[in-house]
Design a protein around this motif. Structure first.
Motif, PDB file in Angstrom:
ATOM      1  N   ILE A   1       0.856  -1.192   0.000  1.00  0.00           N
ATOM      2  CA  ILE A   1       0.000   0.000   0.000  1.00  0.00           C
ATOM      3  C   ILE A   1       0.888   1.236   0.000  1.00  0.00           C
ATOM      4  CG2 ILE A   1      -1.814   1.238   1.246  1.00  0.00           C
ATOM      5  CD1 ILE A   1      -2.679  -1.478   2.407  1.00  0.00           C
TER       6      ILE A   1
ATOM      7  N   ASP B   1      -2.285   4.656   2.102  1.00  0.00           N
ATOM      8  CA  ASP B   1      -3.421   4.026   2.763  1.00  0.00           C
ATOM      9  C   ASP B   1      -4.483   5.100   3.015  1.00  0.00           C
ATOM     10  OD1 ASP B   1      -5.237   2.987   4.643  1.00  0.00           O
ATOM     11  OD2 ASP B   1      -3.741   1.565   5.382  1.00  0.00           O
TER      12      ASP B   1
ATOM     13  N   HIS C   1      -7.424  -5.066   6.441  1.00  0.00           N
ATOM     14  CA  HIS C   1      -6.703  -3.822   6.185  1.00  0.00           C
ATOM     15  C   HIS C   1      -7.334  -2.642   6.915  1.00  0.00           C
ATOM     16  CE1 HIS C   1      -4.845  -6.272   3.139  1.00  0.00           C
ATOM     17  NE2 HIS C   1      -5.997  -6.453   2.529  1.00  0.00           N
TER      18      HIS C   1
END
Lengths: 716, 770
Positions: A512, A515, B438
């Motif tokens: 990522i 984010d 996540h």
């Protein structure tokens, strides 16, 4: 430089020999029972031109390179061993179900949309040759359930007993943690040692593809396992033939990734479509040498019309999940699109729109167009070309096929006579307009979806029917320049002569960069760099194993990136192969943003949704010496060629017949120009110069189609 | 205002009244004049003028192809850039309309049912916003919309509608649409089965302006993001749809520039008229007559009931009448109702997806078709009915049309698709919601919904888990990639469900088992939204069996991951074994219907379902015995099913067929059938009753009389059977099943307390007596 490159196609084996500045092209019929025979014959033709013996030539060349359709043919003909498959328990029907959509892969849109008739192809691995083992690994590589050796033994025993002649192992998330696939191999080798006669080969999915996706990875391994033996024996035979005639080095096999490698560093899957890919590679080489800028390569033959993109920005367009025959696989393959069926495309009456339709059906080469007089009853593009006066009946295909105009007329009249109040020639004009526009629409879509403007491209037209239709297609696209390249009849072989030794290694790695939830930026540079280093090391090892010096190895890093939760990613070529600071991360995101905006529209980017990298890919290569030749456009100082005669031709957009000059191959000498409307007939193809266009010949027989400017038209 | 009152006004007064009423409209709700008209608009004067001149069909056809090429480009763009799971499996489309709002073309790929529904919101914009000074339609504007009441398949689909101006004139509309999933509904994922009012269905966007003269309205965007669980998805796909629509607009304008405004407009109109003419020609080729079928659904998704979906198609000349009168009434607090526009989508899908798959997709294919439906029925409900699971109605209107068309086309020499038994038509999949590994909150649906089994064909078996009937080339996806994004695993992912087959001479395509369990998440839950757990969702054709019934199974109170790690011998990758052997001590095993409202799942709790099978075709006794045994060998059938259903006598060890034994067994079964059979009049006497069984919660007409609707209404005294014409039925509300369950338990507790009291009383008396 002395070099031989070969493209073994379904019909012909094309050969291109570079011999200290001399370039020789030769052809022979492909001998499917023993590929060496066709190769030797083609090479002998070239040797005759060089006035040298075959062995003398083979002893002195630096390399012999092969592109081949062998694998494609073996797949179509289903020639291969019985493959057995081991999967994670609970995934037994992954392959038979083929992601649902497997019924339509490799088919045209009409067939895909008719779900009531949709039928999956005969499987390469039937359900009865699939066994499962109890194990589970999660997305991060954590083992959730250990794999038991007894379970593996049982599965292996059942598959061998069921007659499996090759084995494929594809366990879930094996690319994150291959321990269980390796354990299967370990048990297999202890039970069925490789040194024993009748040993069965085993392929592990994680060794073939570094990408996530249990279906495509398994399919890739299955196709590879299915083709392995057939290709190994056929190519080994070729290599043996070379050795017997004095060539001392390993031969090189062209890969569909745009590179090549020795036989011992080649997967069968990598050879599929290597011929057309070599053609694109030749286009890239030519574009570089002649500073052509953006190029779209088109190969219009009798039964296919393929295109490939070579943009000037250096971006490599890959298909990461191409369809091979009817199978979706995971292998980075140079992007190739088949838009239609070429000269054999069948024209029919579209009752719905009271118009002319071309394709998707094709008469193929057997029986072929009606005018071939081989039993074809349906009108095709080639029949229309004949009726419009473009083809010389007695000189078609070097005189090997005598065209029958009456058959073409009859076929057109049978199909359209009751519906359109037009004579066959008028219908033929509509067919020509339709096929040209259809191909142009397909090309335009391919270019625009990638953010390119068709009018900024030069078309490279090769293949038997390319020079016949290229003006019509280009005019629809707003292109003003077409190159029928030198050595176009062996163009893929020429491409094979210029490819680097190259290996691609990739790995799915969810990183990522930004984010969106925590609003944090990526800072784990060590992890990123370690993965890149690992991929580079693999590529370097591949090349070193083939005797290339480590110092000569170059690497290109590409990242598959996406915004937020998009599924499809975009390949971005990194400006740096290592991340050292946050500035490098920002730079990477900037490159992605620029590419994305160019492709989908400036402002369409959504960095606010987060920016992710899903895969890293390293292309490692050694750029060898390439075949140099002057491919620059003619300087315009030309004299008009003398026609051999004239005849009446018909052109879309022009009323009535047009008296059209007819030329033979002598009109294609350097320094000459042919102004449209004109037809130039050569033994291998026909060049149609439509009104408003001219052709000029450059070095090495490169033919340039150039659209006249308004001023030039006025002067004429 | 009554006619009598209106008659009192002079024309001048009437004008004042009309002006006053027009200026004082409280709410621009769905307009029946728009929503009840599925046909294309009449030619405009301009179109009429242009088409009265010479027209070159080939030139216009090339314009058409260029338009479609632009739509396909935008479609591919959306597929590549879309973030919603729906975009990834092709649940989207792109469209071009005439200026008057007739949908002319949609992209070649994607969900073609959109072709019959996307014109409604454009007509709404044309009618209400164009002349409204507070809104207006200008170059650079774009409108967003999702509410099915204004025209949509269902509310998880969001569209972006863009006007195309050329030289200041509105010449066309273009649109893009994606199944987005999450829409802020009562449950995550956008298709709430527990929706009890229209306000539980999530955000309801009537068509409104989101982009003003080229700029996205950030205030409006923020409102939308604030209304859903996935603001990121809302933002990202809004841009995807917008830029894809702009791409179409760009192509259209370039084309108009090249061929001229007139050629473009003529091409659009002529496409519509050509398609209508061809549809009429194809209808004319069918035998005149009326064809009838009844489908039933066993669930409102909250409770098991029986809902009737009758269909009669009458072919007369070049027109069709599709009659759904007699269908179950709307239930005002259940989510399965589907608007008339949505219901027509199901029907249109059958036409364009299965019978005429070669026809271009446009609105005018529906021109020769008349649709009759009771107002207030579940396929034509009022605006207050919840629609969260309108797919239930759409699936049935697809199914009945498909079932009838197979019969209509069988004897028609011209066929454009195969004669096929019904496709499986439920989305047997999991919806999910919660916090991912996540840290993102998501809510959506698994791609397994795309694994519906295909119906058997007249010439061969159906394909296993091939595609949803509404989207060719949809994708059931790759589990490894899905697991990267969501915190649950499919412990059983793709395993053909043994014996769950639409048996027949040719069998339907089978479905597969799915077992899911959440892992590594602080909050996660699942839902299922299908019917067909007690009554098969689809029948077979010409003697073939329908699909089996499919329950939802749960194993709660256990962490399957701990079992797999610590006691792997207890775990089985097989739904049947897990439920039958119950290997985990202390766990709770249960089965349910497939309408599970969103339910939180603890780590490792297992939820299991099956994807469904397509219908079978023809008599099982005519199936090739070798084909039967091949499926036993593959593990798709048990030896018992081969013997008892297909009457194939075989050696279970070698699977060798005993040909003579099979012939004898089949002959014996034919004789047994004759013995079991009854003359029709005798059967009718035994079977037919004047009304549905009293105990059955039944909804819809009974028998051949579609004029009277039977329904089980709930009063304060409990369930009551009512029967009346559709427009006289009372509003039906059903009680919350949890309330009923609670009441049942309370009654039981009371009963037990009484019993205890009695026992205690008896004991006291005994003690006193002693």
């Amino acid at each position: 430089m002395k070099r031989i490159s070969v493209d073994i196609g379904g019909t012909f084996t094309d050969c291109f020999v570079a011999w200290d500045g001399r370039y020789i092209q030769a052809k022979a019929l492909t001998t499917h029972h023993n590929l060496s025979q066709g190769f030797n014959e083609a090479l002998d033709h070239a040797c005759t031109t060089l006035n040298l013996g075959r062995d003398d030539v083979l002893r002195e060349v630096d390399s012999v390179r092969y592109a081949t359709t062998l694998g494609t043919n073996a797949l179509i003909e289903r020639r291969g061993p019985q493959v057995g498959l081991i999967v994670t328990a609970g995934f037994e029907a992954t392959i038979p179900l083929s992601r649902g959509r497997g019924y339509g892969e490799g088919l045209d849109e009409l067939a895909r949309n008719d779900m009531s008739s949709g039928t999956r192809p005969e499987p390469l691995v039937p359900q009865t040759l699939i066994r499962s083992v109890a194990e589970r690994v999660d997305y991060s590589g954590t083992v959730l359930m250990e794999l038991g050796r007894d379970d593996v033994r049982q599965a292996l025993r059942e598959l061998i007993d069921a007659g499996a002649e090759a084995l494929v192992v594809c366990l879930t998330n094996a690319i994150e943690n291959p321990a269980h696939e390796l354990r299967v191999q370990e048990v297999f080798l202890s039970e069925y040692p490789a040194h024993q006669l009748g040993a069965v080969p085993m392929l592990l999915s994680h060794q073939l593809s570094g990408r996530k996706g249990e279906y495509v990875r398994a399919t890739s391994a299955i196709v590879d396992g299915f083709l392995h033996a057939t290709m190994y024996y056929a190519l080994s035979e070729l290599e043996q033939n070379l050795r017997e005639h004095g060539y001392p080095r390993p031969m090189l096999i062209i890969h569909n990734s745009g590179g090549m490698a020795q036989l011992n560093s080649t997967d069968a899957l990598q050879t599929i479509h290597s011929g057309p890919v070599a053609g694109i590679s030749a286009s890239e080489h030519l574009a570089g040498q002649a500073s052509l800028g953006n190029v779209v390569a088109t190969d219009m033959g009798g039964t296919s019309f393929d295109i490939g993109l070579v943009p000037a920005d250096g971006v490599k367009h890959y298909d990461f999940m191409p369809v091979i025959d009817r199978w979706l696989v995971s292998v980075p393959m140079i992007h190739l699109v088949t838009l239609g069926a070429g000269g054999g495309s069948i024209a029919s009456y579209d009752r719905l729109h009271q118009s002319v339709k071309v394709g998707p059906r094709s008469a193929g080469s057997d029986p072929g167009p009606a005018c071939y007089d081989r039993g074809g009853l349906l009108p095709t593009v080639t029949d229309a070309d004949l009726l419009l006066g473009y083809l010389t009946p007695e000189r078609y295909a070097g005189g090997q096929i005598k065209l029958n105009r009456a058959r073409a007329e009859f076929a057109v009249d049978e199909e359209f006579g009751d519906h359109l109040d037009l004579d066959p020639v008028e219908v033929a004009r509509l067919i020509k307009a339709e096929v040209d526009e259809q191909m142009a629409n397909g090309m335009a879509k391919e270019l625009r979806i990638r953010g390119y403007l068709p009018e900024e491209f030069t078309m490279l037209a090769y293949g038997g029917n390319g020079p016949l239709h290229c003006c019509g297609i280009a005019a629809h696209l707003g292109m003003d320049k077409i190159l029928a390249p030198p050595y176009s009849s062996v163009f893929s072989a020429l491409g094979a002569g210029n490819m680097p030794q190259l290996h691609i290694h990739e790995r799915s790695v969810p990183l990522i960069l930004f984010d969106a939830t925590s609003r944090a930026m990526f800072t784990d540079f060590g992890r990123f760099n370690a993965i890149v280093a690992e991929l580079e090391a693999k590529g370097r090892a591949d090349l070193e194993r083939q005797g290339l010096p480590a110092a000569a190895v170059r690497h290109r890093l590409e990242l598959d990136m996406r915004y937020g939760n998009q599924l499809v990613t975009m390949a971005v070529v990194a400006r740096r192969t290592r991340l050292e600071s946050i500035r490098d991360v920002v730079d990477l995101m900037q490159v992605f943003s620029e590419d994305y905006g160019r492709r989908f529209g400036e402002g369409s980017q959504s960095p606010e949704a987060g920016i992710r990298v899903t895969a890293l890919r390293v292309a490692s290569y050694v750029q060898g010496e390439t075949i140099e030749f002057d491919a620059s456009p003619p300087d315009g100082r030309t004299t008009a060629a003398h026609p051999a005669g004239s005849r009446r031709c018909f052109f879309p957009g022009t009323e009535g017949p047009v008296e059209t000059a007819v030329f033979d191959e002598s009109a294609l000498e350097p320094g000459l120009a042919v102004h449209g409307p004109a037809v130039v007939t050569t033994p291998t193809t026909t060049y149609l110069v439509q009104p408003g266009w001219r052709i000029e010949t450059g070095a090495h027989g490169a033919i340039w189609f150039l659209a006249n400017s308004p001023e030039q038209e006025d002067r004429r | 205002m009554s006619d009598a009152a209106a008659a009192q006004f002079t024309p001048e007064e009437q004008e004042w009244v009309d002006a006053f009423l027009a200026g004082t409209t409280l709410f621009l709700g769905p307009d029946p004049e728009i929503m009840n008209n599925h046909r294309m608009a009449p030619r405009t004067a301009d179109e009429d003028r242009l088409l009265s001149g010479p027209v070159d069909a080939n030139d216009l056809d090339r314009v058409r192809k260029r338009i479609v090429a632009g739509l396909d480009e935008a479609f591919e763009m959306m597929e590549q850039t879309g973030a919603a799971p729906g975009a990834k499996w092709g649940d989207l489309t792109s469209a071009v309309y005439s200026a008057s709002g007739d949908l002319i073309h949609i992209s070649t790929g994607g969900v073609l049912a959109f072709a019959s529904v996307l014109h409604y919101p454009v007509r709404f914009i044309n009618k209400y916003w164009t002349g409204d000074p507070s809104v207006g339609v200008h170059d650079g504007d774009a409108f967003i919309h999702n509410d099915a009441r204004y025209g949509n398949i269902h509310n998880t689909d969001q569209s972006m509608i863009v006007p195309v101006f050329y030289d200041g004139e509105l010449i066309a509309w273009v649109a893009t649409i994606i199944h987005e999933g999450e829409n802020g509904a009562k449950e995550p994922g956008g298709m709430p089965s527990s929706s009890e009012s229209a306000y539980d269905d999530g955000i309801r966007m009537s068509p409104f302006k989101i982009v003003e003269r080229g700029v996205i309205r950030r205030d409006v965007l923020t409102f939308l993001q604030n209304s859903v669980r996935e603001p990121k998805l809302q933002y990202q796909d809004l841009k995807v749809k917008l830029y894809s629509a702009l791409r179409i607009k760009e192509r259209v304008l370039a084309l108009v520039e090249e061929v001229g405004r007139d050629a473009f407009i003529v091409s659009l109109r002529k496409s519509l008229e050509d398609i209508e003419a061809e549809a009429r020609r194809r209808i004319s080729a069918l035998a005149d007559g009326t064809y009838r079928v009844n489908f039933f659904s066993d669930s409102t998704l909250r409770e098991n009931v029986l809902l009737k979906y009758p269909c009669a198609i009458t072919v007369k000349g070049d027109e069709l009448t599709v009659d759904w009168r007699g269908a179950a009434p709307q239930i005002m607090n259940r989510a399965f109702n589907s608007t008339l526009g949505s219901s027509k989508c199901g029907m249109n899908q059958a036409f364009l997806g299965f019978f005429w798959p070669d026809l271009p997709r446009g609105i005018s294919v529906m021109n020769p078709i008349e649709v009759l439906a009771d107002e207030g029925s579940c396929v034509n409900p009022g605006n207050d009915a919840p629609l969260g699971q309108s797919l239930q109605g759409i699936f049935k209107t697809f199914g009945v049309t498909q079932a009838l068309f197979a019969k209509m086309q069988y004897s028609c020499p011209e066929k454009y698709g195969s004669v096929i038994a019904p496709w499986f038509n439920q989305i047997n999949t999991f919806l999910f919601g919660g916090v991912t590994q996540h840290g993102e909150f998501v809510g959506n649906v698994c791609a397994d919904l795309n694994g519906m089994g295909g119906g058997a064909r007249a010439h061969r078996d159906g394909e296993h888990s091939m595609a949803p009937f509404f989207a060719a080339m949809a994708d059931i996806g790759e589990q490894e990639i899905i697991e990267d994004d969501v915190p649950f695993l499919q412990l059983i992912s793709k395993k053909i469900k043994r014996d769950a087959q639409g048996f027949g001479k040719h069998r339907g395509g089978m479905g597969y088992e799915i077992a899911v369990a959440a892992r590594g998440t602080p909050l996660w839950g699942f839902a299922t939204v299908s019917s067909g757990s007690k009554f098969p969702a689809i029948p077979g054709l010409f003697g073939g069996y329908g699909c089996p019934t499919y329950p939802l199974a749960k194993i709660k109170g256990v962490n399957a991951f701990e079992q797999m790690k610590d006691a792997p011998e207890t775990w089985s990758f097989d739904y049947e074994t897990l439920m039958n052997s119950r290997p985990f001590a202390g766990a709770r095993y249960s089965t349910h219907h497939m309408g599970m409202g969103f339910e939180l799942a603890e780590e490792g709790e297992v939820y299991m379902i099956c994807q469904g099978a397509g219908g079978g075709y023809g008599d099982v006794l005519e199936r090739d015995p070798e084909a039967v045994m091949a499926e036993v060998e593959a593990g798709y059938l048990t030896s018992e099913a081969a013997r008892e259903i297909y009457f194939v006598v075989h050696d279970p060890a070698t699977l060798a067929v005993d040909t003579t034994g099979t012939e004898a067994a089949r002959a014996a079964e034919r004789q047994a059938r004759l013995r079991r059979g009854r003359p029709y009049t005798e059967f009718v006497k035994l079977w037919v009753t004047p009304e549905p069984p009293a105990h059955l919660p039944y909804y819809g007409s009974w028998g051949d009389d579609n004029g009277i609707i039977h329904a089980t209404a709930w009063t304060t005294h409990g369930p009551v059977r009512v029967a009346a014409p559709a427009n006289q039925l009372p509003q039906i509300f059903l009680p919350d099943p949890n309330v009923i369950a609670l009441a049942t338990k309370q009654a039981r507790i009371a009963e037990l307390e009484t019993r205890v009291n009695e026992l205690e009383g008896g004991m006291s008396r005994l003690l006193e007596g002693s």
